[in-house]
Design an enzyme around this catalytic site. Sequence first.
Site, PDB file in Angstrom:
ATOM      1  N   LYS A 172       0.854  -1.194   0.000  1.00  0.00           N
ATOM      2  CA  LYS A 172       0.000   0.000   0.000  1.00  0.00           C
ATOM      3  C   LYS A 172       0.888   1.240   0.000  1.00  0.00           C
ATOM      4  O   LYS A 172       1.475   1.596   1.015  1.00  0.00           O
ATOM      5  CB  LYS A 172      -0.915   0.038   1.219  1.00  0.00           C
ATOM      6  CG  LYS A 172      -1.970   1.133   1.060  1.00  0.00           C
ATOM      7  CD  LYS A 172      -2.623   1.545   2.346  1.00  0.00           C
ATOM      8  CE  LYS A 172      -1.907   2.635   3.066  1.00  0.00           C
ATOM      9  NZ  LYS A 172      -1.730   3.903   2.339  1.00  0.00           N
ATOM     10  N   GLY A 225       7.042   4.582   8.144  1.00  0.00           N
ATOM     11  CA  GLY A 225       6.199   5.749   8.359  1.00  0.00           C
ATOM     12  C   GLY A 225       6.467   6.335   9.732  1.00  0.00           C
ATOM     13  O   GLY A 225       7.536   6.116  10.307  1.00  0.00           O
ATOM     14  N   SER A 226       5.490   7.055  10.239  1.00  0.00           N
ATOM     15  CA  SER A 226       5.715   7.775  11.490  1.00  0.00           C
ATOM     16  C   SER A 226       5.650   6.816  12.690  1.00  0.00           C
ATOM     17  O   SER A 226       5.031   5.748  12.619  1.00  0.00           O
ATOM     18  CB  SER A 226       4.666   8.870  11.648  1.00  0.00           C
ATOM     19  OG  SER A 226       3.391   8.284  11.733  1.00  0.00           O
ATOM     20  N   GLY A 230       3.201   3.645  13.513  1.00  0.00           N
ATOM     21  CA  GLY A 230       3.862   2.377  13.831  1.00  0.00           C
ATOM     22  C   GLY A 230       3.213   1.702  15.039  1.00  0.00           C
ATOM     23  O   GLY A 230       2.992   0.489  15.044  1.00  0.00           O
ATOM     24  N   GLU A 247      10.047   0.743  10.324  1.00  0.00           N
ATOM     25  CA  GLU A 247      11.043   1.769   9.976  1.00  0.00           C
ATOM     26  C   GLU A 247      10.372   3.101  10.248  1.00  0.00           C
ATOM     27  O   GLU A 247       9.533   3.543   9.461  1.00  0.00           O
ATOM     28  CB  GLU A 247      11.426   1.674   8.493  1.00  0.00           C
ATOM     29  CG  GLU A 247      11.983   0.333   8.064  1.00  0.00           C
ATOM     30  CD  GLU A 247      13.387   0.091   8.565  1.00  0.00           C
ATOM     31  OE1 GLU A 247      14.015   1.037   9.071  1.00  0.00           O
ATOM     32  OE2 GLU A 247      13.846  -1.051   8.481  1.00  0.00           O
ATOM     33  N   CYS A 281      13.672  10.288   6.823  1.00  0.00           N
ATOM     34  CA  CYS A 281      13.745   9.795   8.199  1.00  0.00           C
ATOM     35  C   CYS A 281      15.166   9.914   8.736  1.00  0.00           C
ATOM     36  O   CYS A 281      15.367  10.098   9.920  1.00  0.00           O
ATOM     37  CB  CYS A 281      13.298   8.344   8.221  1.00  0.00           C
ATOM     38  SG  CYS A 281      14.178   7.360   7.003  1.00  0.00           S
ATOM     39  N   GLU A 381      10.407  15.186  15.519  1.00  0.00           N
ATOM     40  CA  GLU A 381      10.748  15.128  14.095  1.00  0.00           C
ATOM     41  C   GLU A 381       9.923  16.171  13.333  1.00  0.00           C
ATOM     42  O   GLU A 381       8.697  16.127  13.348  1.00  0.00           O
ATOM     43  CB  GLU A 381      10.430  13.729  13.557  1.00  0.00           C
ATOM     44  CG  GLU A 381      10.880  13.534  12.129  1.00  0.00           C
ATOM     45  CD  GLU A 381      10.496  12.167  11.588  1.00  0.00           C
ATOM     46  OE1 GLU A 381       9.337  11.744  11.776  1.00  0.00           O
ATOM     47  OE2 GLU A 381      11.365  11.528  10.966  1.00  0.00           O
TER      48      GLU A 381
HETATM   49  P1  NAD Z   1       2.419   8.006   8.173  1.00  0.00           P
HETATM   50  O1  NAD Z   1       2.747   7.133   9.337  1.00  0.00           O
HETATM   51  O2  NAD Z   1       1.363   9.025   8.328  1.00  0.00           O
HETATM   52  O3  NAD Z   1       1.985   7.130   6.924  1.00  0.00           O
HETATM   53  C1  NAD Z   1       2.781   6.093   6.416  1.00  0.00           C
HETATM   54  C2  NAD Z   1       1.886   5.081   5.730  1.00  0.00           C
HETATM   55  O4  NAD Z   1       1.028   4.502   6.708  1.00  0.00           O
HETATM   56  C3  NAD Z   1       0.968   5.662   4.653  1.00  0.00           C
HETATM   57  O5  NAD Z   1       0.868   4.744   3.584  1.00  0.00           O
HETATM   58  C4  NAD Z   1      -0.366   5.788   5.378  1.00  0.00           C
HETATM   59  O6  NAD Z   1      -1.469   5.729   4.501  1.00  0.00           O
HETATM   60  C5  NAD Z   1      -0.326   4.573   6.275  1.00  0.00           C
HETATM   61  N1  NAD Z   1      -1.181   4.664   7.464  1.00  0.00           N
HETATM   62  C6  NAD Z   1      -1.596   5.772   8.126  1.00  0.00           C
HETATM   63  N2  NAD Z   1      -2.403   5.414   9.156  1.00  0.00           N
HETATM   64  C7  NAD Z   1      -2.482   4.063   9.154  1.00  0.00           C
HETATM   65  C8  NAD Z   1      -3.147   3.106   9.978  1.00  0.00           C
HETATM   66  N3  NAD Z   1      -3.915   3.461  11.024  1.00  0.00           N
HETATM   67  N4  NAD Z   1      -3.000   1.789   9.683  1.00  0.00           N
HETATM   68  C9  NAD Z   1      -2.231   1.396   8.664  1.00  0.00           C
HETATM   69  N5  NAD Z   1      -1.592   2.262   7.837  1.00  0.00           N
HETATM   70  C10 NAD Z   1      -1.707   3.575   8.081  1.00  0.00           C
HETATM   71  O7  NAD Z   1       3.791   8.643   7.748  1.00  0.00           O
HETATM   72  P2  NAD Z   1       4.035   9.704   6.595  1.00  0.00           P
HETATM   73  O8  NAD Z   1       3.657  11.052   7.116  1.00  0.00           O
HETATM   74  O9  NAD Z   1       3.425   9.220   5.344  1.00  0.00           O
HETATM   75  O10 NAD Z   1       5.643   9.593   6.420  1.00  0.00           O
HETATM   76  C11 NAD Z   1       6.531  10.308   7.172  1.00  0.00           C
HETATM   77  C12 NAD Z   1       7.095   9.478   8.306  1.00  0.00           C
HETATM   78  O11 NAD Z   1       7.735   8.314   7.790  1.00  0.00           O
HETATM   79  C13 NAD Z   1       8.162  10.205   9.090  1.00  0.00           C
HETATM   80  O12 NAD Z   1       7.968   9.998  10.459  1.00  0.00           O
HETATM   81  C14 NAD Z   1       9.449   9.527   8.639  1.00  0.00           C
HETATM   82  O13 NAD Z   1      10.521   9.602   9.529  1.00  0.00           O
HETATM   83  C15 NAD Z   1       8.998   8.148   8.419  1.00  0.00           C
HETATM   84  N6  NAD Z   1       9.944   7.434   7.555  1.00  0.00           N
HETATM   85  C16 NAD Z   1      10.748   6.472   8.099  1.00  0.00           C
HETATM   86  C17 NAD Z   1      11.685   5.827   7.295  1.00  0.00           C
HETATM   87  C18 NAD Z   1      12.607   4.759   7.851  1.00  0.00           C
HETATM   88  O14 NAD Z   1      13.157   3.999   7.064  1.00  0.00           O
HETATM   89  N7  NAD Z   1      12.800   4.662   9.153  1.00  0.00           N
HETATM   90  C19 NAD Z   1      11.795   6.156   5.959  1.00  0.00           C
HETATM   91  C20 NAD Z   1      10.959   7.140   5.447  1.00  0.00           C
HETATM   92  C21 NAD Z   1      10.032   7.771   6.262  1.00  0.00           C
END
Ligand code: NAD
Length: 487
Positions: A172, A225-226, A230, A247, A281, A381
């Site tokens: 996704k 993601g965030s 997570g 991650e 990130c 962050e």
């Molecule tokens: P986010 O957590 O809002 O979204 C990430 C993904 O999760 C999206 O596809 C979103 O649709 C999905 N999502 C949102 N709510 C969900 C839920 N309840 N259940 C399942 N999936 C859900 O993050 P973002 O704003 O899209 O991305 C930025 C974040 O990602 C930052 O915190 C960044 O540090 C992190 N990030 C981490 C890495 C790493 O490798 N550690 C790499 C890139 C980004």
Amino acid sequence: MQNQLFIDGRFVPAINGGQIDVLCPADGSLITRIAAAEAEDIDLAVTAAQRAFPAWAALPAAERGRLLLRLADAIEANAEELAQLESLDTGHPIRDSRNLDVPRTAACFRYFGGMADKIEGAVIPVDAGFLNYVQRKPIGVIGQIVPWNFPLMFTSWKMGPALAAGNTVVIKPSEITPLSTLRIAELMHEVGFPAGVVNVVPGYGHTAGQRLAEHPDVGKIAFTGSTATGRRIVEASQGNLKRVQLELGGKGANIVFDDADLNAAINGAAWAIFHNQGQACIAGSRLILHERIADDFLGRFVELARSIRLGNPLDPDTEMGPLTSALHRDRVLSYVEVAKEQGGRILTGGKAPSDPALAGGYYVEPTVVEARPGDRVAQEEVFGPFVTVLRFSTDEEALAIANGTAYGLGSGLWTRDLQRAHRMAERIQAGMCWINCYKRVSPGSPFGGVGQSGYGREMGFEAIHDYTEARSVWVNVDAQIPPHFKR
Ligand code: NAD
């Protein structure tokens, strides 16, 4: 441009007909509307992946590898188109999409293509008379949920190892940036991946993402993601106790000692935070400067930040594009107020650029803020072109500041003293440490975090490990086992 879901080898509309507007961050215009997967679509995709799994896992590993290698070739053959699509959708400057995102994506698929038939088990020395061997078995259906900051590259980081190891995938992409992932699905279909092996289901997190995370037939969720999301993923995964790989966010410490090559450190520190508008990130978002060089460093660093060319992502001269969404731009700018409220000093930036040509896009000027280690802008962050400067006087103090957040993902050290560099690298709490460089990644080198930055590793053999289960087989070769019970 593909705008439907890719399920079981076909592009299909969402069952409920939902759609999501995909906007161009450079001017807010509508690029396309994509189908929005919901729970029913996720269920179909998981069923397709489940059906495809036995044959895919049973395929000779070299065959799986060959398909990944073919995909890498197809990415290179369509490099310019993919670069343009990624820049249009995310706002990455085209020079970065051309020079980094696309080649890195191809390289990562190629690396795992080459690895598919080199996933070896082990023979373990055990009690005399027994042979014990360990095989690495695929897990089954893998759910993969990725964010919007590097969507193209993440297709390869996530799918490369999962597929090489014999798993099938439901991925996704973010609802904000789904286009390059859908194009990759098309290329996978063209090069011959069997139906159901890969399914691409863009949709909102709280519907599509949530269903994928809780689905009882998904064996593992790999999430980027965030940190807040997570945690939700972990909760949603509990029903079938699926494996979870996280991650998450970061607050990268980038330490410059007083013996550093300052020219290299200034350039490296600017790259660490301003590449991809700071939406990384691993961004070096805390610049930790030795007090003896801090003023000199900052004078030149601020000058460099002011000289960065903001512009349309498709212009080859652009060095920094817009942030990827308006919502995120507003969030980043809100941290300027947070910094001011806590007494932070804005050394440059902190606002949208005044250039009328950029008025319709989600731009933020490169922003440098001096603050204290406990301030929110030094702890949370921001995920934008926003660097927090902190000062130190001893190595111990630098280390305490570096390790003084909940995160632990990327980190950097700039010094000519190799002993100090190794000593510090040993003690810094982060998954990655770069010495006299920053943000280096390679398909072979493990990538991931500690603490609130998550767990599990992408890339290299570590990733294969995380996408397989160890199966231990015991054989009685010639052991005499005395009876356990007297008759
Ligand atoms: P986010 O957590 O809002 O979204 C990430 C993904 O999760 C999206 O596809 C979103 O649709 C999905 N999502 C949102 N709510 C969900 C839920 N309840 N259940 C399942 N999936 C859900 O993050 P973002 O704003 O899209 O991305 C930025 C974040 O990602 C930052 O915190 C960044 O540090 C992190 N990030 C981490 C890495 C790493 O490798 N550690 C790499 C890139 C980004």
